[in-house]
Design an enzyme around this catalytic site. Structure first.
Site, PDB file in Angstrom:
ATOM      1  N   THR A 143      -9.834  60.430   3.406  1.00 47.00           N
ATOM      2  CA  THR A 143      -9.590  61.840   3.083  1.00 47.00           C
ATOM      3  C   THR A 143      -8.097  62.123   2.933  1.00 47.00           C
ATOM      4  O   THR A 143      -7.671  62.874   2.044  1.00 47.00           O
ATOM      5  CB  THR A 143     -10.191  62.750   4.169  1.00 47.00           C
ATOM      6  N   SER A 190     -15.578  64.684  -3.757  1.00 48.48           N
ATOM      7  CA  SER A 190     -15.366  64.578  -2.316  1.00 48.48           C
ATOM      8  C   SER A 190     -14.680  63.243  -2.057  1.00 48.48           C
ATOM      9  O   SER A 190     -14.781  62.315  -2.868  1.00 48.48           O
ATOM     10  CB  SER A 190     -16.711  64.630  -1.581  1.00 48.48           C
ATOM     11  N   ASN A 205     -15.844  61.381  -0.021  1.00 49.44           N
ATOM     12  CA  ASN A 205     -17.030  60.543   0.175  1.00 49.44           C
ATOM     13  C   ASN A 205     -17.371  59.690  -1.038  1.00 49.44           C
ATOM     14  O   ASN A 205     -17.777  58.529  -0.893  1.00 49.44           O
ATOM     15  CB  ASN A 205     -18.251  61.419   0.508  1.00 49.44           C
ATOM     16  N   THR A 254     -15.580   9.085   4.562  1.00 49.77           N
ATOM     17  CA  THR A 254     -16.486  10.049   5.192  1.00 49.77           C
ATOM     18  C   THR A 254     -16.262   9.936   6.695  1.00 49.77           C
ATOM     19  O   THR A 254     -16.046   8.837   7.213  1.00 49.77           O
ATOM     20  CB  THR A 254     -17.961   9.764   4.847  1.00 49.77           C
ATOM     21  N   HIS A 255     -16.273  11.074   7.387  1.00 48.25           N
ATOM     22  CA  HIS A 255     -15.933  11.108   8.819  1.00 48.25           C
ATOM     23  C   HIS A 255     -14.506  10.595   9.058  1.00 48.25           C
ATOM     24  O   HIS A 255     -14.185  10.103  10.144  1.00 48.25           O
ATOM     25  CB  HIS A 255     -16.911  10.271   9.660  1.00 48.25           C
ATOM     26  N   SER A 286      13.537  19.611   6.039  1.00 46.42           N
ATOM     27  CA  SER A 286      14.007  19.678   7.414  1.00 46.42           C
ATOM     28  C   SER A 286      15.448  20.129   7.450  1.00 46.42           C
ATOM     29  O   SER A 286      16.255  19.770   6.591  1.00 46.42           O
ATOM     30  CB  SER A 286      13.880  18.308   8.093  1.00 46.42           C
ATOM     31  N   SER A 287      15.764  20.915   8.491  1.00 45.25           N
ATOM     32  CA  SER A 287      17.147  21.348   8.684  1.00 45.25           C
ATOM     33  C   SER A 287      17.961  20.306   9.432  1.00 45.25           C
ATOM     34  O   SER A 287      19.188  20.429   9.529  1.00 45.25           O
ATOM     35  CB  SER A 287      17.165  22.669   9.467  1.00 45.25           C
ATOM     36  N   LYS A 345      14.048  14.454   4.039  1.00 44.90           N
ATOM     37  CA  LYS A 345      12.627  14.692   4.357  1.00 44.90           C
ATOM     38  C   LYS A 345      12.071  15.775   3.430  1.00 44.90           C
ATOM     39  O   LYS A 345      12.700  16.811   3.210  1.00 44.90           O
ATOM     40  CB  LYS A 345      12.484  15.129   5.813  1.00 44.90           C
ATOM     41  N   GLU A 368       0.813  23.725   2.380  1.00 44.66           N
ATOM     42  CA  GLU A 368       0.879  24.439   3.655  1.00 44.66           C
ATOM     43  C   GLU A 368       0.799  25.949   3.438  1.00 44.66           C
ATOM     44  O   GLU A 368       0.107  26.666   4.172  1.00 44.66           O
ATOM     45  CB  GLU A 368       2.179  24.074   4.378  1.00 44.66           C
TER      46      GLU A 368
END
Length: 463
Positions: A97, A136, A138, A183-184, A314-315, A320, A327
């Protein structure tokens, strides 16, 4: 300042703003997230207002002078003007509303200005009586939500088809690159890297089609139901006319809700689309994790593929590079699942004639779609399209895969094949070497039966 009055009393409003007293109350009542409604929803809502104004003028419920001024005000918003006049927080009054009144007040005050009148002269042109005529919260909020979600879903469909196509194109490039199946997380029958990527593409395209199917259910809109779905305060033939006009303005095949009460009570159509986004997120997480694992290393991981380096990883550790694109896609997908949890809770939280949780449902779905539309094209170009295979590594691992014994089972039986696996694992030799050493197959027979490229090819892949 200017003085405005509503049913609770009077308030001073900064003279330069186009919103009014009810918007200001909402800003004061809901200082929650600092986030306001998305532009997509604002435009969809203003388009609903345009359709209502045109229909009300056509049916004699609104005079042309006021109606034309409101339409000009609406077009101003749709052309990017007054963008800073919608300060209501995402977390607001139930049913939206507050946001509906924010829209109504901005359009009313801009229309008054167009008519060379002062902002706040609501006795001449009212946010409620004129801009909101035959409407409305609604029925308008669910309708605007459907339109905004449909339009953004259509963009997402194209985004996903492109991404799925990119995976499949990469699969074709790698169609002759065998790799060890798993698999697995354990060695299994070899496949090709190409077939693996084609499967990723097919999963994404399947998800796109599922989302599009759920999107089609949103073409049924609640507009015309007004309060509790009764259609109160609408002129005869209003609903069919307003839906027809709204379909024309949006270029969508909108239809009136089959049951106006159900259209206000239930948010299942929106919830179902959110569920389809969740299922897409599950697949994107799975695919991202596969890419991260296959690209892990370079010395201590799988090192089967090379993910394009896009920034230093990497810092502190020089040289790297991390799988940052995958990610990021994981984090986006986690958020989509969280958004869907909110949507699913909101979908069952309505009572009787109205689900008042539509604002948070709409916000979460539009967020999820926006994240994907913003990021997936970048993921496609900076990650998927630049992936290369470490062919020597893939070949070495695949040739040592003990699951090669599977193809010998029809010839020598499962138990004897299992014994070969045990011997191969103990001696660090390949299954091919073992069967030749033991005289089970000749060199030529072993080369033919245990050909890596033949075994790894998916016989059921249709291109």
């Amino acid at each position: 300042m200017r003085l405005e009055k509503d049913s609770l009393g009077e308030k001073e409003i900064p003279s330069g703003v186009y919103y009014g007293i009810q918007t200001l109350r909402a800003v004061e009542n809901f200082p929650v997230s600092g986030r306001t409604e998305r532009t997509e929803l604002i435009y969809a809502y203003v388009t609903v207002k345009k359709a209502a104004v045109i229909t009300n003028m056509k049916l004699g419920s609104l005079d042309n002078e006021r109606g034309e001024a409101i339409l000009k005000a609406a077009d101003d918003v749709l052309h990017g003007k007054l963008a800073d006049q919608f300060p209501v927080d995402l977390y607001q009054s139930g049913a939206g509303t507050s946001f509906n009144m924010n829209i109504n007040e901005v359009l009313a005050n801009r229309a008054l200005e167009i008519l060379n009148r002062n902002k706040g002269e609501y006795d001449y042109l009212s946010p409620n009586d004129h801009v909101n005529a035959s409407q409305s919260s609604n029925d308008t909020f669910p309708t605007a939500s459907h339109i905004a979600i449909i339009k953004e879903s259509d963009k997402l469909y194209k985004t996903l088809i492109n991404l799925g196509g990119s995976f499949k194109s990469k699969g074709k490039q790698l169609s002759d690159t065998p790799k060890s199946g798993r698999t697995h997380l354990m060695d299994a029958m070899p496949v090709t890297l190409g077939d693996e990527f084609i499967a990723y593409g097919n999963a994404i395209i399947r998800a796109a089609k599922e989302i599009h199917e759920k999107r089609n259910n949103l073409l049924e809109v609640a507009i015309g139901g007004t309060a509790t779905g009764t259609g109160v305060n609408t002129p005869v033939f209003y609903r069919d006319n307003v839906v027809k006009k709204l379909a024309e303005l949006t270029s969508l095949d909108l239809i009136p809700a089959k049951d106006s009460l159900e259209a206000l009570q239930s948010r299942s159509q929106i919830s179902n689309l959110s569920g389809a986004l969740r299922e897409l997120a599950h697949d994107l997480i799975r695919i991202s994790n596969d890419l991260r694992l296959m690209g892990s290393g370079p010395t201590s991981g799988f090192a089967e593929i090379n993910l394009p380096p896009v920034q230093p990883g990497s810092s502190i550790m020089p040289g790297k590079f991390n799988p940052v694109m995958a990610e990021c896609l994981n984090m986006i997908s986690f958020q989509i699942i969280g958004n869907d949890t909110t949507v699913s809770l909101a979908a069952q939280a309505g009572q009787f004639e109205l689900n008042v949780m539509t604002p948070i449902m709409t916000s979460n779905i539009l967020d999820s779609i926006s994240f994907l539309n913003n990021y997936l094209p970048i993921f496609q170009t900076k990650c998927v399209e630049g992936i290369t295979a470490n062919n020597d590594r893939l070949k070495t691992i695949a040739e040592m895969n003990p699951s090669f014994a599977t193809v010998l089972s029809p010839k020598i039986g499962y138990i004897k094949a299992a014994e070969l696996v045990k011997q191969a694992m103990g001696s660090k030799k390949s299954i091919r070497d073992i069967v030749v050493i033991r005289g089970i197959l000749s060199e030529e027979e072993a080369d033919e039966l245990l050909d890596l490229k033949t075994i790894s090819k998916n016989l059921y892949t249709k291109e």
